[in-house]
Each structure stands twice: as C-alpha cells, then as structure tokens.
Scaffold this active site. Structure first.
Site, short mmCIF file in Angstrom:
data_model
loop_
_atom_site.label_atom_id
_atom_site.label_comp_id
_atom_site.label_asym_id
_atom_site.label_seq_id
_atom_site.Cartn_x
_atom_site.Cartn_y
_atom_site.Cartn_z
N HIS A 1 0.82 -1.22 0.00
CA HIS A 1 0.00 0.00 0.00
C HIS A 1 0.85 1.27 0.00
O HIS A 1 0.69 2.15 -0.85
CB HIS A 1 -0.91 0.03 1.24
CG HIS A 1 -1.83 -1.13 1.38
ND1 HIS A 1 -2.34 -1.82 0.30
CD2 HIS A 1 -2.35 -1.74 2.48
CE1 HIS A 1 -3.13 -2.79 0.74
NE2 HIS A 1 -3.14 -2.77 2.05
N TRP B 1 33.15 -6.44 -12.61
CA TRP B 1 32.97 -7.55 -13.55
C TRP B 1 31.91 -8.50 -13.01
O TRP B 1 31.61 -8.49 -11.82
CB TRP B 1 34.29 -8.32 -13.73
CG TRP B 1 35.42 -7.47 -14.21
CD1 TRP B 1 36.23 -6.67 -13.46
CD2 TRP B 1 35.88 -7.34 -15.57
NE1 TRP B 1 37.16 -6.03 -14.25
CE2 TRP B 1 36.97 -6.43 -15.56
CE3 TRP B 1 35.48 -7.89 -16.78
CZ2 TRP B 1 37.65 -6.07 -16.72
CZ3 TRP B 1 36.16 -7.53 -17.94
CH2 TRP B 1 37.24 -6.63 -17.90
#
Length: 791
Positions: A272, A617
């Site tokens: 909500h 990487w």
C-alpha cells in the site's frame, strides 16, 4: 564494448525493461463472473457488493451476466450461506428503491454456488457455461475469476482455469489475485513463474485495494491538473519531507496465524504505502490512460530508491501481541515473537529531483487514532518577525487524506499559503463550509479542500476497472518483483531485531516518535518499557564477529548484519590497497540474492569507496536480456551501480546477447568477455572475487556435473543450470583461482545442511563444485553467518 554498456545503462534508466502490452478489445456479450472463495470473509464484506454494483451499472450496456460463488464445500451446505450473503447487497443512494429491489431480484436469479475443488469441477463449470451460451444464443464477452483464497492455492487454481475453463472465440479471460503476492523476493519470483506458466500477464490483475481509494486514484490527475503550480516546487529545493502514514487502533486478534508470518512491513509498507509513494514521486506520464507508461514510471522510482538497511527502520510491537500469539498459535509462555506491529521506514530517491528529501513510510496497529494520509511538507522561506500566527508562516503542505481521523471523509487539502488548486473533475467538489477541526497542525479553514462528490468503495471501483480491462490500478509482475527486491534485504536484516514494546492507544505517548539523522532513522526517546521475558534472553547483538577456520581456509562468522558490515569493510580495504599499489581495483561480483545486503551496505555506508578507480565484472550471468529482472546485471545495477559514482566504462556486463540472440556459442560471447578480461586485468588476476554457494554446492554458474577438465584454461564458458533459465555464462575455476582474494558468502538457515556436508567431504569439483575454488596464489575466506554455520 564500452558503447554497449553505455547504451545498456541508458536503456535501463529510460525504459525499465518493459515490452508493449497487448490491449484487449471490449465487446458486449455474456460475462461469467466466478468468485473462488465466494463465501469467505472478503467476499462477504466487499466482493459481492462490488459485483452487484457492477451489475447495476452495466445492466443497460448490452452485456449479460452469470455469477458463481465457488468453494471447497459441497453445494448443499454452501448454497444457503452464499444466498444469505447475496441478500445483504445494496444499491447506491442514487438508485430508486423500487428499481433496486428489481435489480437485486435479478442478481439473485443470475447467481449460483458451485463446488470448485477438483479439476473435474472446473471442467463441469466450463461445460455449464458453454451449454448456457449455446441454449440462449449468447455471444461470450469474457470470463472473470476472482481468487479470494490463500496465495498458496493460486498456482493450482490458475492451472485448472488454464486447462479447462478458458473461453473461446476471442473472449477475454481475467483472473484477479489478492495480496500477499509472496513473502519475499524469491517467493514472489516463484509465484510469478508458476502463474506465468498458466496465465498471460495481461490476464492477471493483482489487486491492491488502496489503489481503488478515490484519493489515491486522484493523486496523478491532481498532479497533472495543477502542473503549472507544482512543477516549480515539486523538488528537493522546496520539499522538506514526504510522509505516508497509516495508523490503526485495532489489534490483530483473529488474524495471528497470518499476521505473525508477515508483520506490518509485508502487510502494509511493501504494498500500500510503496504504491502511494510511487504515485507521489514518479514522473508524470504524458498519457494518464497509458498503463505501459504509468508502470514504467513507477518502476523507475522503485529502481531509483537507495537500498534500505537496518539503519533505515525502527520497529515496534504492542504489548499484548505476545500473549495473543501464544493463545492463537497454542505456544508456551516462553515463546518469543519478533514480528513488528509498528514500523517507520526512511527512504530516499537517488535522483537529482529528490536528492536528500526524506520519505517516511509509517504504519502500526494499536495506535491512538485511525487515520491514513500522505503529506508533502514544503520548506517555508518566510520569517514572521512579529505576527507568528500569520498565514505566511504556517506550514505549507499538501495532504492526500485517505479518510477517518478528525476529518472523517476522504479529501485533498492544500495550504492556502501555497496555491488554490484547480477543479476540473466533475466527480470532485470544493468544500467551503468547515467544522471546527484541525488537520496535521492547521485549522481546516487554512486549507483549500476538495472531496469526491460521491463516496465510492475501493473494491467496487477496482472491480469496474477489471471489467473494463483498465490495468493502471493493478500491480504488474515487474513492479512486484522490483518492490520485493527493495524490501527483502531490509526484512532479512531486521529478522533478528527486537521491536520496541509499546502499550497501545493513547498510552503510547511519545514512545514511537522518530528522529532523522542523515540517511538514518531512530527512536527519539531512549525510554523503553520492556521486561526480561520479552527480551527472550541474550540479544543477538551480543555476538561479535568471530575468526576461525573452515575446510582449512580462513572463516569470518557473525550475525548477518555484522557479517555483511565486515565483508563490506574488507572489500573496501582490498580496493584501497589495490588502488594504492596499481591505481585500479578489479572486482568480480556473483549474482543471486545472497549479495544484495552487501550491495546495499556499500551503497549506503561506504561513501569513500574508490569507485572511480574500480572496474566491476560479473562472475556469472543468466542467458536473458540484461534489461530483464532475472538478469544478474539488472539486479547489480538496480541495487548498487546506479547509486554510486562509477564511470560507465568501468562496468563490464557479460555479453550474453549478441546478434539479437542469447548465448549462442558461435557468436563468441564467452571468448569476447575472456579477451576483455585479458586486456584490462593484469595477468587475468582479479583483486577480489565474491562468490555465493547454492544448496547443491554450486558456485558462480558451475554446477554439479560440470567437467572441469573440459574447461581447461579458459576463463569464461557457457554452462547449464538445472533451474530455468538453464543456459548461463560463467567465470571458470581457472579465472576464479587466479584471483588475489576470493570471498565465499554463505547466509541463512537453509544453507546449514549444505555447510555441514561441506565440512566433511573431500575435494570433488564434479560433485561438489565449491570444492574446486582453491586460489593458486591468493587467499580464500569463507564469510558465514551464524544461521548457516549453526542452523
């Protein structure tokens, strides 16, 4: 490669990974409505009233209807229950009594109960619908299934609907799902995958009833209508803070079996309040009716939020909750529960428009009043030297008032020292006569007030949207997973935290007041009313970081939060050492959910990290487009890279998509990544490699059965996973074992059995891939939390 990365980052920021959603064509005809769980509490309170309202509104539209209440009980016992519920439905005030009685009588005649338990029951329902259509010569418009049942039943029911109850001849199918949509990121992902095997995304309507509240639905139109006033001030230079608050006076008696598993964050904040936050802060769409654009803009907000860690939340639990749990779950008096019934969370959006603006999301049970609102509080640059009560020196704020509290009715309030909002919608009116009340520190006469001309119930609104195929008010799969990706690390970090005990109601006083300090939040008062038995013995925070050995390698162990802090500190230490020595730091990061807490810690607390000199990487990647949530790089980008100042050419995603194809051997993606490593990383030796360990002992994307000898000296290879998506790209043992330091991060009770096995087995990478991690000239360190180590 650098250009590819740059374009990818632009795509991630600008598009959010969405595809074009198919628009369904509405045609008049017969509609079959099936409420599975049709005699349950939700159906009784809201759903049948909503569908009766739909029927009343559509009775002259050319559509015809049949209504079915489905359930596990036999028809002879459940039919009377259903019709007792149906007799209680009522019309809105503008429908004359005589007409209402006639429509209600018709509605009852069109309704029936059907047992929906086995596949045969769904097959019989489909035959019944087809027979009715044929006998009465009706064209079918569509079928609407509302699943008012526990979430664990969704996948099975969806499969039954898919296999036996789909409409034919171009009619639509819509299946409505009630929250909770999972318990965390992984469970939501699994549920989405299960449902996706039976239903198309456009056929699923995940309902959040808050999006049906009239004030919440009005946020985007209000911002659009008042754009000329709001554009200059809707930014960090003018907004002091944003508050989204839902306070309740009731306890959770009768709901404990559900609530004790979920708590207030999962129950209210993750759904909500997060949805309201996105509506307040998202970029305004060019077209408010464009579901695709609205969903993209919501996703962009969620993806731009700074990670949430333990320092961004405070928890509370009302005092009688413990005894309620013991009673309803039949627990002993020694049973302790950490489930929060109150939470205040501090969020920040990492975008220039909102940089530094605190966003508070607060909700709790057993508070002093029932009220819900979203408030945008603006900075006031006027100083009144003498008349301190002047309108000019009062708070400047816009309040989206959901209802209850002192005002009682839903409304939008704008301080008169801001601007007078325009009123173009005939369904809203200006209130000029006010009672003697105040709202959030100002007399109501100090506001311009707008309210709906007719108070409509949220479920009835959303049911009308489902029937119309209007999806703006519902939760997409991408947004759901993005939201869980934000909240899951916070929930994990708080799992062993003791909430502050509060008495409940007006007796709470100032116990739950909070203080903001930078990006952190804490309780303002240090006074805590708590007994020793509520503490449950020794606090988890009493354990310090331990050093030890595991499989003849160094091991660091602690509770999850301290472990992640230690690992983050060790990564930064390695980075600083590498930059001092060689001017660059090469860091290879694994995918999966395990490193998320580390990513958050680095983004939130390591501002001096040498990102400018760091190359990031990938250890492994799934063979999916990098703009999809299943991609490891997508997660890394959303959770870390977009929040730090790292040059885009220092980011190296694995090239799993080349020539518009995914992981095709002849495209040479593995060789391309290996070549990039060899050209940039000295001796192909990463300074630091972070790995996780799977339940089957796989690491990176090196799974049991991977022939190590076949990989040889290659640094990068395609591999096969037992889980979808099966194809992966991964660093090999050759690349991993060249690293200067390898960290193996293992967290959670679920990994305890695997760790126990690992403590006993010999090196056998074919059967136990993680045993193949043995740096030749570097250091291997196991980072293990107490849950994984001790279970």
């Amino acid at each position: 490669m650098f250009v590819t990365v740059f374009l990818l980052l632009v795509t991630l920021c600008a598009q959010g990974g969405y595809g074009k959603e198919r628009e369904e064509v509405q045609r008049p005809g017969h509609v079959s409505v099936v409420i599975v769980g049709g005699t349950g509490d939700l159906a009784k309170k809201y759903l049948w009233h909503g569908f009766f309202q739909l029927y009343v509104n559509q009775v002259s539209s050319g559509n015809t209807f049949s209504f079915y209440g489905g359930g596990l009980s036999p028809a002879d016992t459940a039919t009377p229950l259903l019709f007792d519920i149906l007799k209680a439905v009522s019309c809105s005030k503008d429908v004359p009594q005589e007409r209402c009685s006639l429509l209600k009588e018709q509605f009852l005649r069109l309704s029936q109960y059907r047992q929906l338990k086995a596949l045969e029951d769904y097959q019989d329902l489909a035959k019944h619908i087809d027979k009715q259509l044929k006998e009465e010569g009706m064209t079918e418009a569509g079928r609407l299934f509302y699943l008012s049942v526990p979430a664990f039943a969704y996948a099975d029911i969806a499969e039954k609907i898919n296999s036996s109850c789909r409409p034919t001849s171009g009619a639509w199918l819509r299946v409505v799902l009630e929250k909770p949509f999972g318990h965390d990121f992984r469970s939501a992902q699994v549920l989405a995958s299960q449902l996706g095997s039976s239903l198309k995304d456009e056929e699923m309507y995940r309902i959040d009833h808050y999006l049906g509240k009239q004030v919440v639905a009005k946020i985007l139109p209000f911002r659009t209508e008042n754009k000329k006033f709001l554009d200059p001030i809707w930014n960090k230079h003018h907004i002091e803070r944003v508050e989204i608050v839902l306070k309740e006076t009731l306890d959770v008696k009768g709901r404990i079996p559900f609530y004790d598993q979920y708590g207030v964050i999962r129950d209210v904040l993750q759904n909500h309040l997060t949805e309201v936050m996105t509506l307040l802060t998202m970029k305004l769409p060019m077209n408010l009716s464009s579901n695709e654009e609205v969903m993209q803009n919501k996703l962009r907000v969620i993806s731009s939020l700074l990670p949430l860690g333990k320092n961004q939340a405070v928890l509370g639990q009302y005092q009688s909750y413990k005894s309620e749990v013991q009673q309803e779950l039949n627990m002993t008096k020694d049973h302790i529960t950490h489930t929060p019934t109150f939470a205040a969370v501090l969020a920040h959006i990492d975008e220039a428009q909102y940089e530094g603006v605190p966003i508070l999301l607060i909700s709790g049970k057993m508070l002093e009043e029932r009220v819900g609102y979203a408030r945008i509080l603006f900075k006031n640059n006027i100083f009144c030297l003498q008349n301190h009560n002047s309108i000019h020196c009062k708070p400047k704020q816009i309040v989206f008032y959901f209802g209850h509290g002192s005002l009682k009715y839903p409304a939008i309030l704008v301080s008169k020292n801001l601007f007078k909002p325009v009123l173009t919608d005939g369904e809203w009116k200006e209130v000029t006569e006010h009672a003697d009340i105040s709202v959030l520190g100002l007399p109501i006469s100090d506001y311009y007030v707008q309210t709906p001309t007719e108070d409509r119930e949220a479920y009835a609104e959303l049911i009308s949207h489902i029937f119309a195929g209007y999806k703006n008010s519902f939760i997409s799969t991408e947004n759901l997973l993005a939201s869980w990706g934000l909240w899951t690390p916070l929930l994990n970090s708080l799992s062993s935290s003791f909430p502050r005990i509060y008495p409940g109601g007006v007796d709470n006083g100032d116990m739950l007041d909070v203080r903001l300090k930078g990006k952190d939040i804490s309780y303002n008062s240090e006074v805590v009313i708590i007994s020793p038995d509520q503490m449950g013995g020794t606090s988890a925070s009493g354990f310090q970081v331990m050093q030890g050995k595991f499989r003849n390698n160094n091991m660091v162990s602690a509770w999850a939060e301290q472990l992640v802090e230690q690992l983050a500190a060790d990564v930064q230490e390695a980075a600083e050492a590498a930059v001092r020595e060689s001017g660059v730091f090469h860091l290879a990061l694994s995918g999966g959910s395990t490193p998320l807490a580390l990513f958050h810690n680095l983004a939130l607390h390591h501002f001096s990290f040498p990102w400018r000199d760091t190359h990031v990487w990938m250890v492994d990647e799934r063979c999916v487009p990098l703009t999809e949530p299943e991609s490891n790089f997508y997660t890394l980008y959303n959770q870390l890279l977009q929040h730090v100042r790292i040059p885009y050419f220092n980011i190296h995603p694995m090239p799993v998509q080349l020539n518009h194809r995914l992981c095709v051997e002849e495209d040479g993606g593995a060789q391309l990544y290996e070549k990039e490593i060899s050209s940039l990383v000295n001796g192909s030796s990463f300074h630091f490699v972070l790995l996780g360990v799977g339940y089957d002992s796989h690491t990176a994307s090196l799974f049991p059965g991977t022939e190590v000898d076949e990989l040889g000296e290659r640094l990068v290879a395609f591999t096969e996973s037992p889980d979808k998506p099966h194809q992966r790209m991964s660093l090999t043992f050759s690349a991993i074992n060249r690293a200067q330091k390898v960290a193996l991060l293992v967290m959670g009770k679920g990994k305890h059995e695997m760790i126990t096995q690992m403590s006993r087995v010999k090196d056998n990478p074919l059967k136990w891939p993680v045993t193949g991690v043995k740096p030749a000239n570097g250091q291997l360190v196991w980072y293990m939390d107490y849950d994984a180590l001790f279970g």
